[in-house]
Design a protein around this motif. Structure first.
Motif, mmCIF file in Angstrom:
data_model
loop_
_atom_site.group_PDB
_atom_site.id
_atom_site.type_symbol
_atom_site.label_atom_id
_atom_site.label_comp_id
_atom_site.label_asym_id
_atom_site.label_seq_id
_atom_site.Cartn_x
_atom_site.Cartn_y
_atom_site.Cartn_z
ATOM 1 N N ASP A 18 38.219 40.624 49.177
ATOM 2 C CA ASP A 18 36.933 39.722 49.080
ATOM 3 C C ASP A 18 37.533 38.183 49.310
ATOM 4 O O ASP A 18 37.757 37.864 48.593
ATOM 5 C CB ASP A 18 36.715 40.208 47.479
ATOM 6 N N ARG A 20 35.769 35.786 49.189
ATOM 7 C CA ARG A 20 34.969 34.196 48.357
ATOM 8 C C ARG A 20 35.907 33.880 46.773
ATOM 9 O O ARG A 20 34.998 32.979 46.224
ATOM 10 C CB ARG A 20 33.569 34.861 47.940
ATOM 11 N N ALA A 55 31.876 37.367 56.773
ATOM 12 C CA ALA A 55 30.883 38.467 55.447
ATOM 13 C C ALA A 55 30.308 39.636 56.845
ATOM 14 O O ALA A 55 30.487 39.176 57.452
ATOM 15 C CB ALA A 55 29.857 37.534 55.244
#
Length: 153
Positions: A18, A20, A55
């Motif tokens: 991840d 983010r 992404a």
């Protein structure tokens, strides 16, 4: 950069899962302070270990349901033809991956298009027109069994 340590591995594994995550979350996972974590991430970026953040998009959910592995052989390895092939393939959004390999084919491309008609257009208007392309062999992807976006550390 020195060899990566356990904290770097934890940072890299967490970011691959991840990207983010906040720096604070990443620091907690890595077991270090936020400022030390930020410095380690910056060092990993500066060393080129972290090349970019992105992404992962599901091609089928955006209408790209045709997926193929394309094996390309060049007529001869004339420097100009090779440079042209590589430069042009890099420009095409349908080509997700391109690998120069040993064996029967010189290059293996992973190509994603909307459908068979779009792939046929990609072949006829692009790939077949590149100088030096001798053969193109297509294998259709029937089902994705495993696709990793993370490197095991």
């Amino acid at each position: 950069m020195d060899e990566i340590g356990d904290a770097d591995r934890r940072i890299l594994n967490a970011l691959q899962a991840d990207s983010r995550l906040s720096n604070q979350q990443l620091a907690e996972i890595a077991g270090m302070s936020a400022s030390a974590c930020w410095r380690r991430v910056k060092a990993l970026e500066d060393a080129g270990i972290i090349r970019r953040y992105c992404a992962i998009v599901d091609p089928a959910r955006i209408g790209r349901t045709f997926h193929a592995i394309v094996h390309v052989t060049l007529t001869r390895h004339d420097g100009r033809n090779v440079e042209t092939f590589i430069a042009e393939v890099r420009r095409r959004p349908e080509v997700l991956d391109c690998h120069a390999t040993t064996g029967e084919a010189d290059y293996h491309l992973r190509v994603v298009c909307a459908d068979l008609a779009a792939y046929n257009e990609f072949l006829e208007r692009f790939l077949f027109r590149l100088p030096g392309v001798a053969t193109v062999r297509t294998n259709l992807v029937l089902k994705e069994i495993k696709q990793e976006t993370a490197i095991a550390l």
